[in-house]
Write an enzyme that holds these catalytic residues in place. Structure first.
Site, PDB file in Angstrom:
ATOM      1  N   ASN A   1      35.707  14.280 -23.159  1.00 55.07           N
ATOM      2  CA  ASN A   1      34.757  13.327 -23.751  1.00 55.07           C
ATOM      3  C   ASN A   1      33.508  13.986 -24.315  1.00 55.07           C
ATOM      4  O   ASN A   1      32.751  13.363 -25.021  1.00 55.07           O
ATOM      5  CB  ASN A   1      34.356  12.283 -22.702  1.00 55.07           C
ATOM      6  CG  ASN A   1      33.725  12.898 -21.463  1.00 55.07           C
ATOM      7  OD1 ASN A   1      34.051  14.035 -21.098  1.00 55.07           O
ATOM      8  ND2 ASN A   1      32.843  12.180 -20.817  1.00 55.07           N
TER       9      ASN A   1
ATOM     10  N   ARG B   1       2.647  14.856   6.265  1.00 55.97           N
ATOM     11  CA  ARG B   1       3.588  15.338   7.280  1.00 55.97           C
ATOM     12  C   ARG B   1       5.043  15.344   6.818  1.00 55.97           C
ATOM     13  O   ARG B   1       5.921  15.847   7.504  1.00 55.97           O
ATOM     14  CB  ARG B   1       3.429  14.508   8.566  1.00 55.97           C
ATOM     15  CG  ARG B   1       2.144  14.861   9.304  1.00 55.97           C
ATOM     16  CD  ARG B   1       2.080  14.209  10.652  1.00 55.97           C
ATOM     17  NE  ARG B   1       1.852  12.764  10.544  1.00 55.97           N
ATOM     18  CZ  ARG B   1       2.260  11.886  11.463  1.00 55.97           C
ATOM     19  NH1 ARG B   1       2.931  12.274  12.509  1.00 55.97           N
ATOM     20  NH2 ARG B   1       1.997  10.608  11.307  1.00 55.97           N
TER      21      ARG B   1
ATOM     22  N   TYR C   1       3.112  -2.215   3.917  1.00 56.93           N
ATOM     23  CA  TYR C   1       2.961  -0.770   3.709  1.00 56.93           C
ATOM     24  C   TYR C   1       4.243  -0.226   3.074  1.00 56.93           C
ATOM     25  O   TYR C   1       5.342  -0.558   3.507  1.00 56.93           O
ATOM     26  CB  TYR C   1       2.746  -0.049   5.034  1.00 56.93           C
ATOM     27  CG  TYR C   1       1.411  -0.280   5.699  1.00 56.93           C
ATOM     28  CD1 TYR C   1       0.394  -0.980   5.062  1.00 56.93           C
ATOM     29  CD2 TYR C   1       1.167   0.242   6.956  1.00 56.93           C
ATOM     30  CE1 TYR C   1      -0.824  -1.177   5.685  1.00 56.93           C
ATOM     31  CE2 TYR C   1      -0.059   0.052   7.585  1.00 56.93           C
ATOM     32  CZ  TYR C   1      -1.045  -0.655   6.942  1.00 56.93           C
ATOM     33  OH  TYR C   1      -2.252  -0.846   7.552  1.00 56.93           O
TER      34      TYR C   1
ATOM     35  N   LEU D   1       0.844  -1.202   0.000  1.00 56.55           N
ATOM     36  CA  LEU D   1       0.000   0.000   0.000  1.00 56.55           C
ATOM     37  C   LEU D   1       0.877   1.250   0.000  1.00 56.55           C
ATOM     38  O   LEU D   1       1.739   1.412   0.869  1.00 56.55           O
ATOM     39  CB  LEU D   1      -0.915   0.012   1.224  1.00 56.55           C
ATOM     40  CG  LEU D   1      -1.785  -1.239   1.418  1.00 56.55           C
ATOM     41  CD1 LEU D   1      -2.789  -1.005   2.545  1.00 56.55           C
ATOM     42  CD2 LEU D   1      -2.503  -1.629   0.134  1.00 56.55           C
TER      43      LEU D   1
ATOM     44  N   ALA E   1      49.612  12.867 -13.873  1.00 52.18           N
ATOM     45  CA  ALA E   1      48.813  13.837 -13.123  1.00 52.18           C
ATOM     46  C   ALA E   1      48.134  14.832 -14.050  1.00 52.18           C
ATOM     47  O   ALA E   1      48.718  15.284 -15.037  1.00 52.18           O
ATOM     48  CB  ALA E   1      49.703  14.583 -12.141  1.00 52.18           C
TER      49      ALA E   1
ATOM     50  N   GLU F   1      -8.804   0.455  16.087  1.00 52.02           N
ATOM     51  CA  GLU F   1      -8.041   1.656  15.736  1.00 52.02           C
ATOM     52  C   GLU F   1      -8.043   2.618  16.917  1.00 52.02           C
ATOM     53  O   GLU F   1      -9.022   2.691  17.670  1.00 52.02           O
ATOM     54  CB  GLU F   1      -8.650   2.322  14.497  1.00 52.02           C
ATOM     55  CG  GLU F   1      -8.327   1.590  13.215  1.00 52.02           C
ATOM     56  CD  GLU F   1      -6.845   1.386  13.020  1.00 52.02           C
ATOM     57  OE1 GLU F   1      -6.111   2.383  12.906  1.00 52.02           O
ATOM     58  OE2 GLU F   1      -6.394   0.232  13.000  1.00 52.02           O
TER      59      GLU F   1
ATOM     60  N   THR G   1      -7.403   1.664   4.175  1.00 52.49           N
ATOM     61  CA  THR G   1      -6.479   0.584   3.814  1.00 52.49           C
ATOM     62  C   THR G   1      -7.189  -0.631   3.204  1.00 52.49           C
ATOM     63  O   THR G   1      -6.624  -1.310   2.349  1.00 52.49           O
ATOM     64  CB  THR G   1      -5.641   0.163   5.041  1.00 52.49           C
ATOM     65  OG1 THR G   1      -6.494   0.088   6.198  1.00 52.49           O
ATOM     66  CG2 THR G   1      -4.549   1.180   5.333  1.00 52.49           C
TER      67      THR G   1
ATOM     68  N   GLY H   1      -1.036   6.824  -0.045  1.00 53.60           N
ATOM     69  CA  GLY H   1      -1.172   7.995   0.830  1.00 53.60           C
ATOM     70  C   GLY H   1      -0.262   9.136   0.399  1.00 53.60           C
ATOM     71  O   GLY H   1       0.752   8.934  -0.264  1.00 53.60           O
TER      72      GLY H   1
ATOM     73  N   LYS I   1      34.564   7.824 -14.648  1.00 54.70           N
ATOM     74  CA  LYS I   1      33.158   7.605 -15.001  1.00 54.70           C
ATOM     75  C   LYS I   1      33.072   6.754 -16.248  1.00 54.70           C
ATOM     76  O   LYS I   1      33.760   7.050 -17.231  1.00 54.70           O
ATOM     77  CB  LYS I   1      32.462   8.943 -15.241  1.00 54.70           C
ATOM     78  CG  LYS I   1      30.985   8.784 -15.553  1.00 54.70           C
ATOM     79  CD  LYS I   1      30.440   9.777 -16.566  1.00 54.70           C
ATOM     80  CE  LYS I   1      30.858   9.429 -17.972  1.00 54.70           C
ATOM     81  NZ  LYS I   1      30.175  10.214 -19.000  1.00 54.70           N
TER      82      LYS I   1
HETATM   83  C1  UD1 Z   1      -2.555   1.915   9.959  1.00 56.46           C
HETATM   84  C2  UD1 Z   1      -3.420   0.861  10.653  1.00 56.46           C
HETATM   85  C3  UD1 Z   1      -3.060   0.814  12.123  1.00 56.46           C
HETATM   86  C4  UD1 Z   1      -1.588   0.520  12.279  1.00 56.46           C
HETATM   87  C5  UD1 Z   1      -0.749   1.514  11.511  1.00 56.46           C
HETATM   88  C6  UD1 Z   1       0.703   1.070  11.484  1.00 56.46           C
HETATM   89  C7  UD1 Z   1      -5.526   0.806   9.422  1.00 56.46           C
HETATM   90  C8  UD1 Z   1      -6.940   1.217   9.413  1.00 56.46           C
HETATM   91  N1  UD1 Z   1      -4.807   1.193  10.458  1.00 56.46           N
HETATM   92  O1  UD1 Z   1      -2.905   3.163  10.487  1.00 56.46           O
HETATM   93  O2  UD1 Z   1      -3.806  -0.198  12.782  1.00 56.46           O
HETATM   94  O3  UD1 Z   1      -1.244   0.516  13.668  1.00 56.46           O
HETATM   95  O4  UD1 Z   1      -1.180   1.614  10.151  1.00 56.46           O
HETATM   96  O5  UD1 Z   1       1.510   2.040  10.878  1.00 56.46           O
HETATM   97  O6  UD1 Z   1      -5.103   0.099   8.524  1.00 56.46           O
HETATM   98  N2  UD1 Z   1      -2.975   3.785   2.319  1.00 56.46           N
HETATM   99  C9  UD1 Z   1      -3.424   3.666   1.018  1.00 56.46           C
HETATM  100  N3  UD1 Z   1      -4.703   4.020   0.735  1.00 56.46           N
HETATM  101  C10 UD1 Z   1      -5.555   4.471   1.679  1.00 56.46           C
HETATM  102  C11 UD1 Z   1      -5.091   4.593   3.014  1.00 56.46           C
HETATM  103  C12 UD1 Z   1      -3.793   4.239   3.296  1.00 56.46           C
HETATM  104  O7  UD1 Z   1      -2.683   3.241   0.134  1.00 56.46           O
HETATM  105  O8  UD1 Z   1      -6.698   4.749   1.325  1.00 56.46           O
HETATM  106  C13 UD1 Z   1      -1.587   3.394   2.617  1.00 56.46           C
HETATM  107  C14 UD1 Z   1      -0.723   4.558   3.094  1.00 56.46           C
HETATM  108  O9  UD1 Z   1      -0.070   5.182   2.001  1.00 56.46           O
HETATM  109  C15 UD1 Z   1       0.242   3.861   4.023  1.00 56.46           C
HETATM  110  C16 UD1 Z   1      -0.545   2.698   4.582  1.00 56.46           C
HETATM  111  O10 UD1 Z   1      -1.607   2.471   3.666  1.00 56.46           O
HETATM  112  O11 UD1 Z   1       1.356   3.328   3.326  1.00 56.46           O
HETATM  113  C17 UD1 Z   1      -1.105   2.967   5.980  1.00 56.46           C
HETATM  114  O12 UD1 Z   1      -1.962   4.083   5.965  1.00 56.46           O
HETATM  115  P1  UD1 Z   1      -1.984   5.153   7.106  1.00 56.46           P
HETATM  116  O13 UD1 Z   1      -2.949   6.200   6.748  1.00 56.46           O
HETATM  117  O14 UD1 Z   1      -0.587   5.556   7.440  1.00 56.46           O
HETATM  118  O15 UD1 Z   1      -2.606   4.292   8.305  1.00 56.46           O
HETATM  119  P2  UD1 Z   1      -2.436   4.567   9.838  1.00 56.46           P
HETATM  120  O16 UD1 Z   1      -3.444   5.562  10.277  1.00 56.46           O
HETATM  121  O17 UD1 Z   1      -1.012   4.815  10.163  1.00 56.46           O
END
Ligand code: UD1
Ligand code: MG
Length: 451
Positions: A368, A15, A103, A8, A362, A154, A81, A11, A333
């Site tokens: 090139n 931050r 992730y 995944l 030297a 959560e 997620t 996001g 290179k």
């Molecule tokens: C998530 C978990 C949480 C865990 C934590 C660990 C869920 C609901 N919660 O929370 O239990 O403790 O990670 O770090 O899963 N992403 C997508 N698409 C989306 C949402 C997220 O691709 O729609 C990806 C983000 O880019 C990221 C990962 O999923 O790589 C996690 O998403 P993030 O929003 O960071 O979840 P957390 O709130 O940290």
């Protein structure tokens, strides 16, 4: 058991405060997502599906540069997620076996941990990776009953009692592909965030009489990156591990804390790395080679017995054969140095091949680049390039040939020939002394006028 990875990475990473998608920020010279792909690679996955959203085109390029077989799917709206995992369904059409969800911003999961999860899958339908958090913060919490993972709650939805749990969710989850997608279909978004949570899967599974459990790992592995400060900490953690591993593998470093590794740096046994050396991506240093202080290497190969630096720069395509020498303020290179060749001082050797036992004086430069095209310089074996030779490429200097110091070499030099490409020296007896006398007299006159 056949395995597929879903990573995944949709996001935004708000931050990070960056124009670059979060998962493309580098650790040890490679995008974060490449580290995640590499951890998953330990399972020899049949398919890798990356779910991209923010900066998807750039993410796709980086993913496919690392593994052109990886499939990148889009999640245009980040609805959670579970919704992200659902986007991988079509890409896994026809796949039967286990799916592991990783992730993209959690790059350090170790192969042994994934192996332990695969093993736990033999006895359980759903396996989640958890860790004991020193500071559980906003992580999801694992609600256990003995070995059974009852559900994941959560932080936003947790009661005070549940928030007191220190066993947290890493986000990594393993399940049979068909089972996982079935359960994903049942996930709703009636929760504090209004998102489709992947973390609802264990509870839904249990309601259907399936079993769920958790495997745990060290918190360092589940380190997630959300800020630049966390990125810097992740880099430091990576470097600490890489240094320790190199020492373990028989590499000598006098000041390991000043040596920086890339994800794929390979150093042979008895290699000697002096202080303040930086390895960019794609470096192999063979057994017994020495990299002296303040050198920077990237995309190159250094063979046994070679000595590089101090203050040397090896750029992509530098190929140093055995017992070569590359000294201070030398840049190489896209060039090969034959066995025992030496480039000891203040030189640029680019787009070139240098034969064995050749000595480059030297201040030599392979010219090139003509402003548009790059051209090749070929130098034979046992040749001698005089100091301050400019080699205007394309040009060839033969075996056992020589160039005179200060030459500008514009045409090929046959084997065994000497090339002189410089103005002939003239001697004017007494001229210097007369000139000095004249200049000193002029200075004295000027000083008098000023008084
Ligand atoms: C998530 C978990 C949480 C865990 C934590 C660990 C869920 C609901 N919660 O929370 O239990 O403790 O990670 O770090 O899963 N992403 C997508 N698409 C989306 C949402 C997220 O691709 O729609 C990806 C983000 O880019 C990221 C990962 O999923 O790589 C996690 O998403 P993030 O929003 O960071 O979840 P957390 O709130 O940290
Ligand atoms: Mg997160």
């Amino acid at each position: 058991m056949a395995t597929a990875l879903i990573i995944l990475a949709a996001g935004q990473g708000t931050r990070m405060n960056s124009d670059l998608p979060k998962v493309l920020h580098p650790i040890a010279g490679a995008p974060m997502i490449v580290h995640a792909m590499a951890s998953g690679a330990a399972l020899e996955p049949e398919r890798i599906v990356v779910v991209a959203g923010h900066g998807a085109d750039a993410v796709e390029r980086a993913v496919q540069a690392h593994d052109d077989g990886a499939i990148v799917v889009r999640q245009d709206e980040q609805l959670g997620t579970a919704h992200a995992v659902a986007q991988a369904r079509a890409a896994l059409d026809g796949f039967t076996g286990d799916v592991i969800v990783l992730y993209g911003d959690t790059p350090f999961i170790q192969p042994e941990t994934l192996a332990a999860m695969a093993q736990a899958r033999a006895a359980h339908d759903i396996v989640v990776l958890g860790f004991k958090a020193a500071d559980p913060g906003r992580y999801g919490r694992l609600v256990m009953q003995g070995d059974t993972l009852d559900r994941i709650v959560e932080f936003k939805d947790a009661s005070a009692e549940e928030r007191a749990i220190t066993l947290c969710n890493s986000g990594v989850l393993a399940a049979d592909s068909a089972t996982l997608f079935d359960l994903i279909d049942a996930v709703g978004n009636d929760n504090a965030a209004g998102e489709y949570y992947l973390t609802d899967v264990p509870e839904l599974a249990r309601a259907r009489g399936l079993s769920a459990t958790a495997v745990t790992c060290d918190e360092a592995e589940t380190l997630g990156i959300n800020t630049r400060a966390e990125l810097a900490r992740a880099e430091a953690a990576f470097q600490a591990r890489a240094r320790a591993a190199a020492l373990e593998d028989g590499v000598t470093m006098q000041a390991p804390d000043t040596v920086f590794f890339a994800r794929d740096t390979y150093l042979g046994r008895d290699a000697m790395i002096e202080p303040n050396v930086v390895f960019g991506p794609g470096v192999t240093v063979e057994t017994g080679a020495t990299i002296r202080a303040f050198s920077h290497l990237e995309g190159c190969h250094v063979s046994r017995g070679a000595i590089v630096g101090p203050y040397a720069r090896l750029r992509p395509g530098a190929e140093l054969s055995e017992n070569t020498r590359v000294g201070n303020f030398v840049e190489i290179k896209n060039a090969t140095l034959g066995e025992g060749a030496k480039v000891n001082h203040l030189s640029y050797i680019g787009d070139a091949s240098v034969g064995e036992a050749t000595n480059i004086g030297a201040g030599t430069v392979t010219c090139n680049y003509d402003g548009v095209f790059k051209h090749h310089t070929t130098i034979g074996a046992r040749a001698f390039i005089g100091s301050d030779t400019m080699l205007i490429a394309p040009v060839t200097v033969g075996d056992e040939a020589m160039t005179a110091s200060g030459s500008v070499i514009t045409s090929n030099v046959p084997d065994g020939a000497l090339a002189l490409g410089r103005a002939r020296q003239e001697i004017k007896p007494g001229f210097a002394r007369r000139m000095f006398d004249r200049l000193k007299a002029a200075k004295a006159r000027k000083q008098k006028e000023a008084e």
